[in-house]
Each structure stands twice: as C-alpha cells, then as structure tokens.
Enzyme design. Sequence first.
Site, PDB file in Angstrom:
ATOM      1  N   ARG A   1     -27.924 -48.853 -27.971  1.00 42.52           N
ATOM      2  CA  ARG A   1     -28.613 -49.943 -28.663  1.00 42.52           C
ATOM      3  C   ARG A   1     -29.787 -50.475 -27.848  1.00 42.52           C
ATOM      4  NH1 ARG A   1     -23.143 -53.126 -29.288  1.00 42.52           N
ATOM      5  NH2 ARG A   1     -23.199 -52.342 -27.175  1.00 42.52           N
TER       6      ARG A   1
ATOM      7  N   LYS B   1      -5.588 -52.643 -23.414  1.00 46.98           N
ATOM      8  CA  LYS B   1      -6.371 -53.629 -24.160  1.00 46.98           C
ATOM      9  C   LYS B   1      -5.551 -54.131 -25.337  1.00 46.98           C
ATOM     10  CE  LYS B   1     -11.256 -52.339 -23.715  1.00 46.98           C
ATOM     11  NZ  LYS B   1     -12.375 -51.850 -24.532  1.00 46.98           N
TER      12      LYS B   1
HETATM   13  O1  PNS Z   1     -16.329 -48.298 -27.947  1.00 43.88           O
HETATM   14  P1  PNS Z   1     -16.099 -48.210 -26.468  1.00 43.88           P
HETATM   15  O2  PNS Z   1     -14.955 -49.118 -26.086  1.00 43.88           O
HETATM   16  O3  PNS Z   1     -17.350 -48.462 -25.673  1.00 43.88           O
HETATM   17  O4  PNS Z   1     -15.642 -46.697 -26.169  1.00 43.88           O
HETATM   18  C1  PNS Z   1     -15.312 -46.292 -24.869  1.00 43.88           C
HETATM   19  C2  PNS Z   1     -14.731 -44.865 -24.857  1.00 43.88           C
HETATM   20  C3  PNS Z   1     -13.547 -44.758 -25.806  1.00 43.88           C
HETATM   21  C4  PNS Z   1     -15.803 -43.877 -25.296  1.00 43.88           C
HETATM   22  C5  PNS Z   1     -14.297 -44.559 -23.400  1.00 43.88           C
HETATM   23  O5  PNS Z   1     -13.511 -45.604 -22.931  1.00 43.88           O
HETATM   24  C6  PNS Z   1     -13.531 -43.241 -23.265  1.00 43.88           C
HETATM   25  O6  PNS Z   1     -14.052 -42.189 -23.480  1.00 43.88           O
HETATM   26  N1  PNS Z   1     -12.234 -43.354 -22.881  1.00 43.88           N
HETATM   27  C7  PNS Z   1     -11.376 -42.210 -22.719  1.00 43.88           C
HETATM   28  C8  PNS Z   1     -10.966 -42.026 -21.264  1.00 43.88           C
HETATM   29  C9  PNS Z   1     -11.884 -41.074 -20.532  1.00 43.88           C
HETATM   30  O7  PNS Z   1     -12.115 -39.960 -20.954  1.00 43.88           O
HETATM   31  N2  PNS Z   1     -12.365 -41.528 -19.361  1.00 43.88           N
HETATM   32  C10 PNS Z   1     -13.168 -40.730 -18.425  1.00 43.88           C
HETATM   33  C11 PNS Z   1     -14.586 -40.481 -18.871  1.00 43.88           C
HETATM   34  S1  PNS Z   1     -15.687 -41.803 -18.627  1.00 43.88           S
END
Ligand code: PNS
Length: 160
Positions: free
Chosen positions: A90, A41
């Site tokens: 939310r 990103k």
């Molecule tokens: O604020 P966001 O972008 O909705 O947060 C998303 C987040 C960071 C919580 C999510 O992308 C994440 O946990 N990424 C880490 C990768 C991971 O552990 N993936 C597998 C579990 S779903």
Amino acid sequence: MRIAVCPGSFDPLTNGHVDIIRRGAGLFDRIIVAILVNEQKTPLFTTAERVEMVREAFAADVSVGVETFEGLLVDFAERHDACAIVRGLRAVSDFEYEFQMALMNRRLNARVETVFMMPAAEYSYISSRLVKEVVMLGGSVAGLVPPAVERRLHDKRARG
Ligand code: PNS
C-alpha cells in the site's frame, strides 16, 4: 498452469484485499487465498468465518480458491504447486516488513517468487485493523469492505 498463493490474516477481508486478489487472478491461472491460522493471535473472526467471507466475495470467480494454513507459507505454496506469493503493497511503510518476508521466504524456498501488487489508490489507506476499529467505535466502513463483511462486522459489534 501457473498457481499463486495470496496469504494473510484476512481478519477481515477488505476491498483492498479483494483488489489485490483480483489483480493476482489476472496474472495467474489460479490464485489460492491462504488464511493463516495463528494460535498466538486472537482474531475478531474465527478461521471458519474468515474462510466464508472470502468464499462469499469470490463465489463467482472459479480461478480463486481459499484454504487455511499453519506453519511455513513456502511449504504451503510448495504443497499446492504454487510458483508465486502475491502480496499487496500500500505504501512505503509496508515495504520493510514485506521486504524481510520476501527475502526470508526466498531463502527458505527459492522456487517460490514473491510478487508485489499495488491496490487502487482509493484502497491504499485501508487495513483490517482500522476497519475493525472504526466499526467497533460506531463508524461506517461502507465501500471499504464487501457488503457481507460489513454485515458481519456490525453483528460482532451488536453482540459485543
Ligand atoms: O495479513 P498479514 O497478517 O500481514 O499476513 C502475514 C502472513 C500470513 C503473510 C505471514 O505472517 C506468514 O506468511 N506467516 C506464515 C509463517 C511463515 O512462513 N513465516 C516465515 C516467513 S516470513
């Protein structure tokens, strides 16, 4: 000592995030805001800027820490002895994505529980994406983000 992580992109931190982190801090002894470093990103704010904004907002709160992470969230949680992941919900539209992540995280590590919290109703429509859009189009987000975040957003706009 009950530790929780509050993960996200925080690009940028909004008052909705602040509300959820504060609620989490009321339930746990320590809450670590975990900022995802995602090379795929292109965030508006650098990782260092996102860390600074969280530090500034919680400077007076010793129970709130901030870290960055790459890789699996549950591995980050385990390394920090966290027993829970705190996420804000939310509206119903958030539910499906959050439900999938919570169950995937449980499958990956059942010792880490996901806890959902609702923000105050006045923040229920705020998202980092909308906040960025409004500022870049010349609108005001006063009261929707911490003042320091608002200043940084306006600086980004001024610099193009
Ligand atoms: O604020 P966001 O972008 O909705 O947060 C998303 C987040 C960071 C919580 C999510 O992308 C994440 O946990 N990424 C880490 C990768 C991971 O552990 N993936 C597998 C579990 S779903």
